[in-house]
Enzyme design. Structure first.
Site, mmCIF file in Angstrom:
data_model
loop_
_atom_site.group_PDB
_atom_site.id
_atom_site.type_symbol
_atom_site.label_atom_id
_atom_site.label_comp_id
_atom_site.label_asym_id
_atom_site.label_seq_id
_atom_site.Cartn_x
_atom_site.Cartn_y
_atom_site.Cartn_z
ATOM 1 N N ASP A 209 15.449 -46.969 -5.449
ATOM 2 C CA ASP A 209 14.657 -47.644 -4.427
ATOM 3 C C ASP A 209 13.254 -47.051 -4.508
ATOM 4 O OD1 ASP A 209 13.973 -49.344 -2.340
ATOM 5 O OD2 ASP A 209 15.687 -48.799 -1.100
ATOM 6 N N HIS B 30 12.942 -46.369 5.051
ATOM 7 C CA HIS B 30 11.526 -46.579 4.748
ATOM 8 C C HIS B 30 10.650 -45.570 5.497
ATOM 9 C CE1 HIS B 30 13.280 -50.608 3.892
ATOM 10 N NE2 HIS B 30 12.441 -50.560 2.881
#
Length: 358
Positions: free
Chosen positions: A252, A181
């Site tokens: 993702d 992330h």
């Protein structure tokens, strides 16, 4: 009107005019919901109904409802244990662990379906090496065969409730410490090393009928210099051809830091789709979503559309009232009561909560 290859998010608990404009664009085929989109069960049901009504071919609605730290909808939903809880039971009572994992999959999916959510990005099939804080207790176990057995049980429970499963993060995120992330993780292992470890649960789950996969934003330089989600080697040569996977591939979130290696957001989406993703996620940056909608040129193949169509939840799911009157649901809640609460109480901070994601 067919679905497009983009999955976007929405601003809040009700659709805005900007949300509606984006979601009715021909390139959009799905919506991912986060904690900020949830206030209470009635609100969620109304939101999903409006989203599904926006197009003649209803948009897919997904979310991360894994259990433990990653559970987008909490109040009014069953508090699900972290998946590691089943791994701990597995060590002493494998059959009991499988039974509880299947019940968890059933509760997870039946509650989401009762509120109009088509599927969850679950289960996590990463191995628990004890290295990754972002994975941590989201993983079932360190043993790949235990991960398969428990992941399959969750998948079967979800199927019992009319929901397809999405295994993540292919080909394995558990070995690297960095969080994709906010960083670009690099896993230096060889394909041979991964083939006897991290790839085992994915291979066996594919053989068992896994409907969807989400690749990791991790670089495996011994295999390819691109992250798995942008890699034709990983997604086409290995996942599609060698492992025989014919389900849907979801990228993702392409706004994550590790996706930046592919360039600007339009380049990221194009690269993900070109590598073999069927649907690309652009989350938490409406400005970037608008940039993609204005500039993306893509030839989206019919097989991708067919694979994604299989991700819709089965129609006419039981309502929460009907679930509470069913022996299967009531018994499942009884079996799961208190499971994993001790470990969950220690840390409920969502490791995927970044930039307002959750």
């Amino acid at each position: 009107m067919t679905l497009g290859p983009l999955m976007l998010d929405v601003a809040g608990t009700e659709l805005t005019d900007d949300d509606r404009r984006r979601l009715t664009h021909p390139l959009v085929g799905g919506v991912i919901l986060f904690s900020r989109n949830y206030r209470d069960p009635a609100q969620l049901a109304a939101l999903t109904a409006e989203i599904h009504a926006l197009k003649p071919a209803p948009l897919l609605i997904g979310g991360d409802q894994e259990g433990g730290r990653v559970q987008r909808f909490r109040e009014g939903f069953t508090r699900l244990p972290p998946m590691r809880a089943f791994g701990e039971i597995w060590n002493e009572h494998p059959q009991r662990a499988r039974e509880l994992a299947r019940e968890t999959g059933y509760v997870l999916a039946s509650e989401l379906r009762a509120h109009g959510v088509d599927f969850s990005f679950a289960p996590v099939l990463d191995l628990d090496y004890g290295a990754s804080s972002v994975i941590g207790d989201r993983a079932f176990h360190a043993d790949p065969h235990a991960v398969f057995q428990l992941g399959q049980a969750v998948m079967l429970g979800m199927k019992d409730a009319g929901m397809a499963a999405c295994g993540k993060h292919f080909p394995g995120h558990g070995f690297v410490k960095a969080d994709s992330h906010v960083a670009i993780p690099v896993d230096e292992r060889t394909l041979a090393d991964m083939a006897i470890a991290d790839l085992v649960p994915f291979r066996l789950m594919i053989e068992a009928g896994l409907a969807a996969v989400m690749p990791a934003h991790v670089i495996y330089p011994e295999v390819d210099d691109r992250p798995a989600g942008f890699s034709k080697v990983w997604l086409q040569k290995l996942l599609r051809h060698q492992l025989g996977f014919d389900g849907a591939i979801f990228s993702d979130d392409l706004c994550m830091e590790a996706a930046a290696v592919a360039g600007g957001v339009v380049e990221r989406v194009a690269a993900a789709l070109d590598a073999g993703c069927d649907m690309a996620l652009v989350c938490n940056r409406p400005d970037l979503a608008d940039e993609v909608l204005a500039n993306l040129k893509v030839d989206w193949p019919a097989p991708a559309r067919a694979r994604l169509a299989r991700m819709h939840g089965h129609p006419h799911p039981p309502t929460m009232i009907q679930l509470r009157e069913s022996a299967r649901y009531v018994n499942a809640l009884h079996h799961l009561a208190g499971l994993g609460q001790d470990s969950a109480d220690l840390n409920l901070a969502d490791p995927t909560d970044y930039c307002g994601r959750a």
